[in-house]
Scaffold this active site. Structure first.
Site, short mmCIF file in Angstrom:
data_model
loop_
_atom_site.label_atom_id
_atom_site.label_comp_id
_atom_site.label_asym_id
_atom_site.label_seq_id
_atom_site.Cartn_x
_atom_site.Cartn_y
_atom_site.Cartn_z
N HIS A 1 0.80 -1.08 0.12
CA HIS A 1 -0.02 0.04 -0.02
C HIS A 1 0.73 1.28 -0.10
O HIS A 1 0.78 2.07 -0.68
CB HIS A 1 -0.81 0.05 1.21
CG HIS A 1 -1.86 1.29 1.37
ND1 HIS A 1 -2.86 1.56 0.74
CD2 HIS A 1 -1.20 2.23 2.00
CE1 HIS A 1 -3.38 2.82 1.27
NE2 HIS A 1 -2.42 3.35 2.08
N GLU A 2 1.75 1.24 0.88
CA GLU A 2 2.68 2.64 0.99
C GLU A 2 3.42 2.58 -0.34
O GLU A 2 3.46 3.75 -0.67
CB GLU A 2 3.51 2.52 2.27
CG GLU A 2 2.83 2.29 3.53
CD GLU A 2 1.92 3.41 3.68
OE1 GLU A 2 1.93 4.58 3.32
OE2 GLU A 2 0.92 3.45 4.56
N HIS B 1 1.74 4.16 -3.05
CA HIS B 1 1.39 5.79 -3.15
C HIS B 1 2.53 6.40 -3.78
O HIS B 1 2.35 7.29 -4.77
CB HIS B 1 1.48 6.18 -1.65
CG HIS B 1 0.19 6.11 -0.95
ND1 HIS B 1 -1.04 6.51 -1.53
CD2 HIS B 1 -0.17 5.59 0.29
CE1 HIS B 1 -1.97 6.35 -0.48
NE2 HIS B 1 -1.31 5.68 0.44
N GLU C 1 -6.15 6.78 -1.46
CA GLU C 1 -6.04 5.66 -0.66
C GLU C 1 -6.74 4.19 -1.23
O GLU C 1 -6.25 3.16 -1.13
CB GLU C 1 -6.93 5.80 0.77
CG GLU C 1 -6.12 6.74 1.68
CD GLU C 1 -4.67 6.61 2.07
OE1 GLU C 1 -4.27 5.46 2.25
OE2 GLU C 1 -3.91 7.40 1.91
#
Length: 272
Positions: free
Chosen positions: A138-139, A142, A201
Site C-alpha cells: 500500500h505505501e 502511493h 487511499e
C-alpha cells in the site's frame, strides 16, 4: 473581477496545466510545474534523512531484516509489473530504502522516490510478514502512483483558487470577504481535497494488493490486516466524508473483492 470570472480563469488554468499518466490505471493525473520527480525526489530524500537522524532507527534485528526483505520483494514485484506493461525505466530515479523506527506510532509511509519507514508500533497489528507485505504494498503504491506529486499540485491549485476568491471579493467588506474565504476553504476541502485523498487511499489499496500478490504473499490477508487495524482503533473514526481515508469497513470489503483479481494478476508471473 467577479467571483464567477475568477473561477472561470482558474478552470482555464486547470485545463492547461501539465498532466502525468498513472501507469497502473492509465488515468491522467495532476502534475503542476515544480512537482516533477527531478524536484520532488531530492526534497523527499533530504526529508527522509532528516527524519532518520532524529529517530531511533532499529538495525540488526529480525524485524528490521524483515522490513528490508519485504520491501525488496515488493520493489521487485513493482519492477516486474512495470516492465511487463511497457514502463521500462519507470523506476530509474527511485532510490529504495527501508528502515524500521522505534516508536509506538501505528504508522508506516513511503516518500516519493522509494524511501520507506515502518514504526515498531505497527508490527503487532501486522502480526507477520504477510501483514507487513500488505502495508508495504500500500505505501509503495502511493509512491509509484505519484500521489505526493498530485497532492502538491492540488494544494497549489487550492491556494491559487484562494487568491482568485480574494481578488474577486476585494471590494467587499473585510467581514464579507472573510465569509467568502471560509466558504471557499470549507467547500474545496470537503468536496475536493478529502475525496481526492480518499481516492488515493483506495487506489493504493488496489495497486498494493496486486504488488503483494506478485511478490508471493497471500492477498487474502490484506482484508484481515484491516480488520485488525479497525479493532486497534476501537472503531473510532470521523464520518467517511470528513476523513482523508475510506472507512475501515469500506476498505475491508474492497480488499476482499480485489483479492481474486490480485491472484489472477500474480498468476501471469508464475506466482500462485
Amino acid at each position: 473581477m467577479t467571483l464567477k470570472k475568477a473561477i472561470s480563469i482558474l478552470g482555464i488554468v486547470v485545463i492547461f496545466v501539465s498532466c502525468a499518466t498513472n501507469p497502473f490505471t492509465g488515468k491522467k493525473t495532476l502534475a503542476l510545474p515544480g512537482t516533477e520527480n527531478s524536484t520532488l525526489f531530492p526534497a523527499a530524500f533530504a526529508q527522509y534523512n532528516q527524519v532518520l537522524s532524529e529517530s531511533n532507527v532499529v538495525t540488526g534485528t529480525k524485524d528490521s531484516e524483515m522490513i528490508t526483505r519485504v520491501g525488496q520483494r515488493i520493489a521487485v514485484a513493482a519492477e516486474r509489473w512495470l516492465n511487463a506493461n511497457g514502463y521500462q525505466g519507470y523506476l530509474d530515479d527511485y532510490k529504495w530504502e527501508y528502515k524500521l523506527i522505534q516508536s509506538d506510532q501505528v504508522n508506516a509511509w513511503c516518500m516519493p522516490g522509494g524511501k520507506i519507514a515502518f514504526y515498531t508500533g505497527i508490527l503487532p497489528i501486522a502480526q507477520n510478514e504477510t501483514g507487513i507485505a500488505a502495508i508495504m504494498g500500500h505505501e509503495v503504491a502511493h509512491a509509484l502512483a505519484n500521489h505526493g506529486q498530485q497532492r502538491m499540485s492540488s494544494g497549489m491549485l487550492q491556494q491559487l483558487g484562494g487568491i482568485g476568491v480574494a481578488v474577486a471579493t476585494g471590494n467587499e467588506s473585510p467581514e464579507k470577504q472573510q465569509i467568502w474565504m471560509q466558504a471557499y476553504g470549507l467547500t474545496t476541502t470537503v468536496a475536493g481535497v478529502l475525496p481526492f485523498s480518499r481516492s488515493h487511499e483506495t487506489e493504493a489499496d488496489e495497486i498494493g494488493i496486486i504488488l503483494m500478490a506478485i511478490a508471493g504473499y497471500n492477498p487474502d490477508e490484506a482484508s484481515e490486516l484491516w480488520k485488525r487495524m479497525k479493532a486497534n482503533s476501537g472503531g473510532q473514526a470521523p464520518p467517511e466524508f470528513l476523513s482523508t481515508h475510506p472507512s475501515s469497513d469500506s476498505r475491508i470489503a474492497n480488499l476482499k473483492s480485489l483479492a481474486p483479481k490480485a491472484k489472477a494478476e500474480a498468476k501471469k508471473y508464475g506466482v500462485t
